[in-house]
Enzyme design. Structure first.
Site, PDB file in Angstrom:
ATOM      1  N   ASP A  66       0.874  -1.176   0.000  1.00  0.00           N
ATOM      2  CA  ASP A  66       0.000   0.000   0.000  1.00  0.00           C
ATOM      3  C   ASP A  66       0.909   1.224   0.000  1.00  0.00           C
ATOM      4  OD1 ASP A  66      -1.559   2.190   0.725  1.00  0.00           O
ATOM      5  OD2 ASP A  66      -2.763   1.068   2.171  1.00  0.00           O
ATOM      6  N   VAL A  67       0.860   2.016  -1.087  1.00  0.00           N
ATOM      7  CA  VAL A  67       1.811   3.135  -1.204  1.00  0.00           C
ATOM      8  C   VAL A  67       1.594   4.220  -0.160  1.00  0.00           C
ATOM      9  CG1 VAL A  67       2.225   2.793  -3.683  1.00  0.00           C
ATOM     10  CG2 VAL A  67       0.427   4.401  -2.927  1.00  0.00           C
ATOM     11  N   ASN A  93       2.596   5.958  -9.852  1.00  0.00           N
ATOM     12  CA  ASN A  93       1.376   5.998 -10.648  1.00  0.00           C
ATOM     13  C   ASN A  93       0.093   5.748  -9.855  1.00  0.00           C
ATOM     14  OD1 ASN A  93      -0.282   5.378 -13.290  1.00  0.00           O
ATOM     15  ND2 ASN A  93      -0.473   3.538 -12.019  1.00  0.00           N
ATOM     16  N   TYR A 166      -9.500  15.038  -5.154  1.00  0.00           N
ATOM     17  CA  TYR A 166      -8.649  14.530  -6.242  1.00  0.00           C
ATOM     18  C   TYR A 166      -7.846  15.666  -6.893  1.00  0.00           C
ATOM     19  CZ  TYR A 166      -7.319  12.021 -10.506  1.00  0.00           C
ATOM     20  OH  TYR A 166      -6.612  11.446 -11.529  1.00  0.00           O
ATOM     21  N   LYS A 170      -3.668  16.330  -7.014  1.00  0.00           N
ATOM     22  CA  LYS A 170      -2.845  16.451  -8.224  1.00  0.00           C
ATOM     23  C   LYS A 170      -2.159  17.825  -8.291  1.00  0.00           C
ATOM     24  CE  LYS A 170      -3.772  12.304  -9.752  1.00  0.00           C
ATOM     25  NZ  LYS A 170      -2.745  11.251  -9.793  1.00  0.00           N
TER      26      LYS A 170
HETATM   27  P1  NAI Z   1      -6.860   2.446 -12.322  1.00  0.00           P
HETATM   28  O1  NAI Z   1      -7.919   2.470 -11.279  1.00  0.00           O
HETATM   29  O2  NAI Z   1      -6.996   1.530 -13.481  1.00  0.00           O
HETATM   30  O3  NAI Z   1      -5.439   2.176 -11.652  1.00  0.00           O
HETATM   31  C1  NAI Z   1      -5.082   2.659 -10.392  1.00  0.00           C
HETATM   32  C2  NAI Z   1      -4.091   1.681  -9.794  1.00  0.00           C
HETATM   33  O4  NAI Z   1      -3.636   2.174  -8.521  1.00  0.00           O
HETATM   34  C3  NAI Z   1      -4.705   0.300  -9.541  1.00  0.00           C
HETATM   35  O5  NAI Z   1      -3.784  -0.698  -9.882  1.00  0.00           O
HETATM   36  C4  NAI Z   1      -4.946   0.328  -8.037  1.00  0.00           C
HETATM   37  O6  NAI Z   1      -5.007  -0.963  -7.446  1.00  0.00           O
HETATM   38  C5  NAI Z   1      -3.713   1.091  -7.595  1.00  0.00           C
HETATM   39  N1  NAI Z   1      -3.802   1.576  -6.219  1.00  0.00           N
HETATM   40  C6  NAI Z   1      -4.809   2.258  -5.641  1.00  0.00           C
HETATM   41  N2  NAI Z   1      -4.512   2.509  -4.346  1.00  0.00           N
HETATM   42  C7  NAI Z   1      -3.285   1.985  -4.125  1.00  0.00           C
HETATM   43  C8  NAI Z   1      -2.443   1.932  -3.000  1.00  0.00           C
HETATM   44  N3  NAI Z   1      -2.804   2.476  -1.826  1.00  0.00           N
HETATM   45  N4  NAI Z   1      -1.243   1.325  -3.123  1.00  0.00           N
HETATM   46  C9  NAI Z   1      -0.859   0.756  -4.287  1.00  0.00           C
HETATM   47  N5  NAI Z   1      -1.633   0.783  -5.393  1.00  0.00           N
HETATM   48  C10 NAI Z   1      -2.832   1.391  -5.305  1.00  0.00           C
HETATM   49  O7  NAI Z   1      -6.741   3.948 -12.830  1.00  0.00           O
HETATM   50  P2  NAI Z   1      -5.731   4.628 -13.861  1.00  0.00           P
HETATM   51  O8  NAI Z   1      -6.538   5.490 -14.715  1.00  0.00           O
HETATM   52  O9  NAI Z   1      -4.847   3.645 -14.486  1.00  0.00           O
HETATM   53  O10 NAI Z   1      -4.922   5.587 -12.865  1.00  0.00           O
HETATM   54  C11 NAI Z   1      -3.509   5.561 -12.756  1.00  0.00           C
HETATM   55  C12 NAI Z   1      -3.019   6.963 -12.399  1.00  0.00           C
HETATM   56  O11 NAI Z   1      -3.306   7.835 -13.485  1.00  0.00           O
HETATM   57  C13 NAI Z   1      -3.693   7.578 -11.175  1.00  0.00           C
HETATM   58  O12 NAI Z   1      -2.733   8.300 -10.426  1.00  0.00           O
HETATM   59  C14 NAI Z   1      -4.699   8.534 -11.781  1.00  0.00           C
HETATM   60  O13 NAI Z   1      -4.993   9.608 -10.913  1.00  0.00           O
HETATM   61  C15 NAI Z   1      -3.935   8.988 -13.009  1.00  0.00           C
HETATM   62  N6  NAI Z   1      -4.756   9.576 -14.060  1.00  0.00           N
HETATM   63  C16 NAI Z   1      -5.704   8.830 -14.728  1.00  0.00           C
HETATM   64  C17 NAI Z   1      -6.414   9.407 -15.757  1.00  0.00           C
HETATM   65  C18 NAI Z   1      -7.447   8.684 -16.544  1.00  0.00           C
HETATM   66  O14 NAI Z   1      -8.189   9.347 -17.286  1.00  0.00           O
HETATM   67  N7  NAI Z   1      -7.559   7.358 -16.459  1.00  0.00           N
HETATM   68  C19 NAI Z   1      -6.201  10.800 -16.148  1.00  0.00           C
HETATM   69  C20 NAI Z   1      -5.218  11.497 -15.353  1.00  0.00           C
HETATM   70  C21 NAI Z   1      -4.518  10.885 -14.354  1.00  0.00           C
HETATM   71  C1  BGC Z   2      -9.363  11.399 -13.804  1.00  0.00           C
HETATM   72  C2  BGC Z   2     -10.333  10.811 -14.785  1.00  0.00           C
HETATM   73  C3  BGC Z   2     -10.790  11.871 -15.771  1.00  0.00           C
HETATM   74  C4  BGC Z   2      -9.622  12.595 -16.388  1.00  0.00           C
HETATM   75  C5  BGC Z   2     -10.062  13.772 -17.253  1.00  0.00           C
HETATM   76  C6  BGC Z   2      -8.247  12.080 -14.551  1.00  0.00           C
HETATM   77  O1  BGC Z   2      -7.330  12.637 -13.659  1.00  0.00           O
HETATM   78  O2  BGC Z   2      -8.845  10.372 -12.962  1.00  0.00           O
HETATM   79  O3  BGC Z   2     -11.457  10.282 -14.092  1.00  0.00           O
HETATM   80  O4  BGC Z   2     -11.551  11.247 -16.808  1.00  0.00           O
HETATM   81  O5  BGC Z   2      -8.782  13.099 -15.368  1.00  0.00           O
HETATM   82  O6  BGC Z   2     -10.994  14.595 -16.602  1.00  0.00           O
END
Ligand code: NAI
Ligand code: BGC
Length: 268
Positions: A66-67, A93, A166, A170
Site C-alpha cells: 500500500d503506497v 502511478n 482529487y 494532483k
Molecule cells: P486504475 O484504477 O486503473 O489504476 C489505479 C491503480 O492504482 C490500480 O492498480 C490500483 O489498485 C492502484 N492503487 C490504488 N490505491 C493503491 C495503493 N494504496 N497502493 C498501491 N496501489 C494502489 O486507474 P488509472 O486510470 O490507471 O490511474 C492511474 C493513475 O493515473 C492515477 O494516479 C490517476 O490519478 C492517473 N490519471 C488517470 C487518468 C485517466 O483518465 N484514467 C487521467 C489522469 C490521471
Molecule cells: C481522472 C479521470 C478523468 C480525467 C479527465 C483524470 O485525472 O482520474 O477520471 O476522466 O482526469 O478529466
C-alpha cells in the site's frame, strides 16, 4: 541480455496491475527494463502483467504494498533492491478517486485520496531518491543517477467540481514534483510528471462507457478521441530514457488538447 533504450535498468511502477500503470509497466519492459509490478489488490492480474513482461524478454516481479503506508513502501524498495541491486526508474502511478459534492465530502473521502495520491507519491519518491543518491551514476546504464515520473493529471491545473480531494492531490503532486526536482537536480536525479487527460481505464469507466457519456467527454477533447494507456506509456518510456536527459521539473500533458480550454473555440 535485454535490448532497447532502457536495457539493464530497473523500474518500479506503482499501481501496475490496471490501466495506465499496467500499460507503463509493459512498455518499460519492452524497452528493456526489469520491472517491479506493485499492486495493492488483484494478485492474479499483477501476475499476468509480470508474465506479459517476461514473455517480451525482460524480468519482472510483483510486490504487494500500500503506497500510503511508510513501512510497506520501505519494505517494497528493500525487496526490490535486495533482488536486483538497485532502482533506476520510479513511476509513482497509483491513484484513486472518491468523488462527492463538496458539502457532502467526508473527511474520510478527503483523507483517503490525499493519502494515496499525494502522500503515497511522496513516500515512493523519497525512497527512490535515497537509493539514487546512495548509488550515484552508473554510466553503463544512464547518464543520470535516477529518474522519477509522477503520474499527475490535467486536474493539476483544471479545477474539478465534485472532485475537490482529487484535484487538490494532483495540484499537490505538481508542486511536490517541482520542489523535489529543484532539490535533486544537483545530484543528477531527474523528476518529472505526466499529466494525462481522459484515458479509458477502470478509474473513469462511467465517463466513456455509454454513447452519451462518450459524446459528452469528447466535447472536452479537441483531438476527438479518448486516450489509451499506451499513449501515456510511450511518454513514460521517453521520460525514463536518456533521450530526455535535459528535462527535469516539467509536467508533460498527454491529453489530446484537454488543457486548451475547448469551450473557447467559440465565444469568449
Ligand atoms: P486504475 O484504477 O486503473 O489504476 C489505479 C491503480 O492504482 C490500480 O492498480 C490500483 O489498485 C492502484 N492503487 C490504488 N490505491 C493503491 C495503493 N494504496 N497502493 C498501491 N496501489 C494502489 O486507474 P488509472 O486510470 O490507471 O490511474 C492511474 C493513475 O493515473 C492515477 O494516479 C490517476 O490519478 C492517473 N490519471 C488517470 C487518468 C485517466 O483518465 N484514467 C487521467 C489522469 C490521471
Ligand atoms: C481522472 C479521470 C478523468 C480525467 C479527465 C483524470 O485525472 O482520474 O477520471 O476522466 O482526469 O478529466
Amino acid at each position: 541480455m535485454s535490448h532497447g533504450v532502457l536495457a539493464g535498468q530497473r523500474a518500479l511502477v506503482t499501481g501496475a496491475n490496471s490501466g495506465i500503470g499496467e500499460g507503463v509497466a509493459i512498455a518499460l519492459g519492452e524497452a528493456g527494463a526489469k520491472v517491479v509490478v506493485n499492486y495493492i489488490s488483484g494478485e492474479e492480474r499483477a501476475n499476468k502483467v509480470v508474465e506479459a513482461i517476461k514473455s517480451n524478454g525482460s524480468d519482472a516481479m510483483a510486490i504487494l504494498a500500500d503506497v500510503s503506508k511508510e513501512d510497506q513502501v520501505q519494505a517494497m524498495f528493500k525487496q526490490m533492491i535486495d533482488a536486483w541491486g538497485s532502482i533506476d526508474i520510479l513511476v509513482a502511478n497509483a491513484g484513486v478517486q472518491r468523488d462527492a459534492d463538496f458539502t457532502e465530502m467526508t473527511l474520510e473521502q478527503w483523507q483517503f485520496v490525499i493519502d494515496v495520491n499525494l502522500t503515497g507519491q511522496f513516500l515512493c519518491c523519497r525512497e527512490a531518491a535515497r537509493e539514487f543518491i546512495r548509488r550515484g551514476i552508473d554510466p553503463a546504464l544512464s547518464c543520470s543517477a535516477g529518474k522519477i515520473i509522477c503520474m499527475s493529471s490535467v486536474h493539476e491545473v483544471i479545477p474539478w467540481a465534485g472532485h475537490v480531494n482529487y484535484a487538490t492531490s494532483k495540484g499537490g503532486v505538481n508542486m511536490m514534483m517541482q520542489s523535489i526536482a529543484q532539490e535533486m537536480a544537483v545530484k543528477k536525479i531527474r523528476v518529472n510528471s505526466i499529466s494525462p487527460g481522459a484515458i479509458a481505464t477502470p478509474i473513469n469507466t462511467s465517463a466513456w462507457n455509454t454513447p452519451k457519456a462518450e459524446a459528452e467527454l469528447l466535447k472536452l477533447i479537441p483531438y476527438q478521441r479518448i486516450g489509451k494507456p499506451e499513449d501515456i506509456a510511450r511518454a513514460a518510456v521517453w521520460l525514463a530514457s536518456d533521450d530526455s536527459d535535459y528535462i527535469t521539473g516539467t509536467s508533460i500533458f498527454v491529453d489530446g488538447g484537454m488543457t486548451l480550454y475547448p469551450g473557447f473555440r467559440e465565444g469568449g
